[in-house]
Design a protein around this motif. Structure first.
Motif, PDB file in Angstrom:
ATOM      1  N   TYR A  24     -50.850  30.582  35.344  1.00 35.83           N
ATOM      2  CA  TYR A  24     -50.306  29.325  34.836  1.00 35.83           C
ATOM      3  C   TYR A  24     -48.920  29.542  34.233  1.00 35.83           C
ATOM      4  CZ  TYR A  24     -55.143  27.594  35.009  1.00 35.83           C
ATOM      5  OH  TYR A  24     -56.405  27.228  35.413  1.00 35.83           O
ATOM      6  N   ASN A  25     -48.016  28.617  34.503  1.00 39.13           N
ATOM      7  CA  ASN A  25     -46.765  28.532  33.766  1.00 39.13           C
ATOM      8  C   ASN A  25     -46.956  27.620  32.557  1.00 39.13           C
ATOM      9  OD1 ASN A  25     -45.142  30.206  35.428  1.00 39.13           O
ATOM     10  ND2 ASN A  25     -44.896  28.534  36.906  1.00 39.13           N
ATOM     11  N   ALA A  26     -45.893  27.450  31.760  1.00 38.58           N
ATOM     12  CA  ALA A  26     -46.007  26.634  30.536  1.00 38.58           C
ATOM     13  C   ALA A  26     -46.425  25.207  30.858  1.00 38.58           C
ATOM     14  CB  ALA A  26     -44.677  26.643  29.787  1.00 38.58           C
ATOM     15  N   SER A  27     -45.890  24.633  31.929  1.00 42.86           N
ATOM     16  CA  SER A  27     -46.246  23.266  32.285  1.00 42.86           C
ATOM     17  C   SER A  27     -47.723  23.149  32.658  1.00 42.86           C
ATOM     18  CB  SER A  27     -45.363  22.762  33.432  1.00 42.86           C
ATOM     19  OG  SER A  27     -45.456  23.633  34.543  1.00 42.86           O
ATOM     20  N   ARG A  54     -50.146  25.173  31.578  1.00 41.49           N
ATOM     21  CA  ARG A  54     -50.933  25.331  30.345  1.00 41.49           C
ATOM     22  C   ARG A  54     -50.921  24.047  29.526  1.00 41.49           C
ATOM     23  NH1 ARG A  54     -48.363  30.431  30.571  1.00 41.49           N
ATOM     24  NH2 ARG A  54     -46.756  29.767  29.082  1.00 41.49           N
ATOM     25  N   SER A  55     -49.804  23.319  29.545  1.00 44.31           N
ATOM     26  CA  SER A  55     -49.741  22.075  28.775  1.00 44.31           C
ATOM     27  C   SER A  55     -50.730  21.047  29.321  1.00 44.31           C
ATOM     28  CB  SER A  55     -48.318  21.507  28.788  1.00 44.31           C
ATOM     29  OG  SER A  55     -47.997  20.898  30.023  1.00 44.31           O
ATOM     30  N   ASN A  61     -42.055  24.839  19.715  1.00 46.11           N
ATOM     31  CA  ASN A  61     -42.320  25.112  21.130  1.00 46.11           C
ATOM     32  C   ASN A  61     -41.359  24.400  22.077  1.00 46.11           C
ATOM     33  OD1 ASN A  61     -43.232  22.471  21.014  1.00 46.11           O
ATOM     34  ND2 ASN A  61     -45.417  23.018  21.106  1.00 46.11           N
ATOM     35  N   ASN A 105     -40.299  22.025  28.659  1.00 46.50           N
ATOM     36  CA  ASN A 105     -41.746  22.216  28.572  1.00 46.50           C
ATOM     37  C   ASN A 105     -42.472  21.036  27.939  1.00 46.50           C
ATOM     38  OD1 ASN A 105     -41.581  24.766  29.752  1.00 46.50           O
ATOM     39  ND2 ASN A 105     -41.391  25.812  27.776  1.00 46.50           N
ATOM     40  N   LEU A 153     -48.568  22.893  23.863  1.00 43.27           N
ATOM     41  CA  LEU A 153     -48.327  23.818  24.972  1.00 43.27           C
ATOM     42  C   LEU A 153     -49.335  24.963  25.022  1.00 43.27           C
ATOM     43  CD1 LEU A 153     -44.430  24.125  25.064  1.00 43.27           C
ATOM     44  CD2 LEU A 153     -45.913  22.353  25.996  1.00 43.27           C
ATOM     45  N   SER A 154     -49.695  25.480  23.874  1.00 39.49           N
ATOM     46  CA  SER A 154     -50.597  26.634  23.841  1.00 39.49           C
ATOM     47  C   SER A 154     -52.035  26.273  23.505  1.00 39.49           C
ATOM     48  CB  SER A 154     -50.096  27.654  22.814  1.00 39.49           C
ATOM     49  OG  SER A 154     -50.253  27.146  21.495  1.00 39.49           O
TER      50      SER A 154
END
Length: 479
Positions: free
Chosen positions: A354-357, A359-360, A460, A304, A430-431
């Protein structure tokens, strides 16, 4: 609301003073000129969004809204179907998608309305014209058929109302590969070896075929329409020395090098530090206009931290290398859409998320959304901290990676703000979560900016050896 905010600011400054970490004193005096140049968020200049693209198209208004949140301003897709059945077919260039089953013209117009640049990918060989029977990745028997297809694409989409100016020739066209497969997956030349046999030598004339049958004929057509040639993406396993050999190969037929017919060099899945070789050799003093990667990410995004680290470091790298054209340095994520958890978005059902990528990228776009400029000073990083920094408008933004606990970073040669007011935020990469003010404090001492920050116990991500690490932004603003 404003009164409560001001009260909170005064309370935070008072707490920092009690801790001995204050924000008093004149700001970045040695850097006042570049900061003044970047004073307005509407001012022209390089931005993080200039660099960010994706493979595929945003097919709806809701998809486009998601792209804008992630800062994606480039899209890449194929165009066809050309002449799928024979030389007597009309040349059709109105479709896109792997199966050439999606209307392309409305997509280009939609991109134009929404500030998204389109890169049109030219390929492959229709099977009726293939040197190797049934192999669309082999060289065309009749090169004129390839030229008719290229000319039809460029003639249509270079003109109003489409106004596309960037065209990519083929995909991962490579000759003998070093350190990987003996033959490129997407280019087989005029003779395909039995690649199932690991001892079988690759077809040695594959790149000569590509230069003379594909690249130079297509590049001449593209340039005749005042458009730009993007190389088809040299694969990561191919080796840059091998890429260089073929860029500098001079065709006896045309008395030209492939390099003479490329405007934007393009590689796939390399890390930022790998760009130095191509930049120093071909971009710094020409002849190439810029350096792109039209595929990055894919399974690398299982980490991530990969995507935000890549784009931040790419921007820092570019600012040190004459980023004088917004389209000079571009990278496109493969892929923005899918069902795997590492893609930018999950297509659903029931709806796209959205996935984590993904959202980043939203956090990156929100945190580093201004006009970018170099931070010439070197970061002095504390124990087990890695990081880099730049200016986004008037803010210093540092991207740092560290394990849990209190950490430090110093910058020499940066004076304190003349207003006597400044703030620092510690933002999860990330968040987007902002840590409490007490977890990130700053002070100036003898032209040195020092920041102490607390990495949370629940990080994270993890480092290369599996140790827990946290990726975050430190944003220092004068108030």
């Amino acid at each position: 609301m404003r009164e409560r905010t001001n009260h909170a600011k005064r309370r935070t400054l008072r707490n920092l003073a009690l801790l001995g970490w204050t924000s008093l004193g004149p700001l970045w005096s040695s850097l006042a000129s570049p900061l003044a140049q970047a004073a307005s968020s509407t001012q022209a200049g390089p931005r993080m969004t200039n660099m960010i693209g994706a493979n595929g198209w945003a097919g709806s208004d809701s998809d486009t809204a998601m792209w804008k949140r992630m800062g994606i301003t480039w899209a890449r897709g194929a165009v066809g179907p050309g002449q799928p059945h024979g030389a007597s077919d009309a040349v059709r260039v109105d479709k896109t998608g792997n199966a050439s089953d999606v209307d392309l013209p409305p997509i280009i117009l939609h991109n134009n309305r929404n500030g998204i640049h389109s890169l049109l990918f030219l390929g492959y060989t229709p099977v009726w014209n293939a040197s190797v029977p049934g192999d669309s990745k082999s060289a065309p028997v009749d090169v004129h058929a390839w030229e008719r297809y290229v000319d039809a694409v460029v003639t249509k989409y270079r003109a109003p109302p489409y106004n596309v100016r960037y065209f990519q020739i083929w995909n991962e066209a490579a000759g003998k590969l070093s350190g990987g497969s003996p033959q490129a997956t997407f280019w087989h030349g005029a003779t395909r070896p039995d690649i199932a046999d690991p001892d079988h030598a690759p077809y040695e004339r594959a790149m000569q075929d590509y230069v003379e049958k594909i690249h130079i004929p297509a590049a001449r057509i593209i340039r005749s329409h005042d458009a730009y040639v993007v190389y088809g993406g040299w694969p990561d396993q191919g080796g840059l020395q091998t890429f260089s050999e073929w860029l500098e190969y001079r065709s006896p037929k045309y008395n030209q090098r492939m390099l003479d017919c490329v405007d934007y060099l393009d590689t796939h899945y390399l890390w930022v530090k790998d760009f130095d070789y191509l930049y120093d050799r071909y971009v710094k003093n020409g002849p190439a206009r810029g350096l792109w990667q039209t595929e990055i990410g894919d399974r690398f995004m299982i980490d991530n931290h990969y995507l935000p680290s890549y784009f931040f470091q790419f921007a820092v790298w570019a600012l040190d290398r004459n980023w004088d054209d917004p389209n000079k340095y571009v990278s496109m994520v493969y892929h923005w859409d899918g069902v795997e958890p590492f893609r930018l978005t999950h297509r659903g059902p029931p709806e796209r998320t959205y996935n984590a990528s993904g959202r980043s990228l939203i956090v990156l776009n929100q945190t580093v959304g201004g006009v970018l400029s170099r931070l010439p000073q070197k970061l002095q990083l504390g124990d087990d901290v890695t990081g880099s920094a730049l200016y986004s408008d008037k803010s210093i933004v540092m991207q740092v990676s560290a394990p849990p606990g209190w950490r430090t970073v110093d910058i020499d040669g940066v004076a304190a703000p003349s207003s006597g007011r400044a703030s620092v935020q510690f933002i999860d990469a990330l968040s987007g979560t902002v840590s409490p003010a007490s977890d990130a404090v700053l002070k100036w001492s003898d032209q040195t900016l020092s920041v102490r920050f607390k990495v949370p116990a629940r990080v994270n991500g993890q480092g290369a050896k599996g140790a827990p690490r946290h990726l975050a932004y430190l944003v220092v603003r004068a108030s």
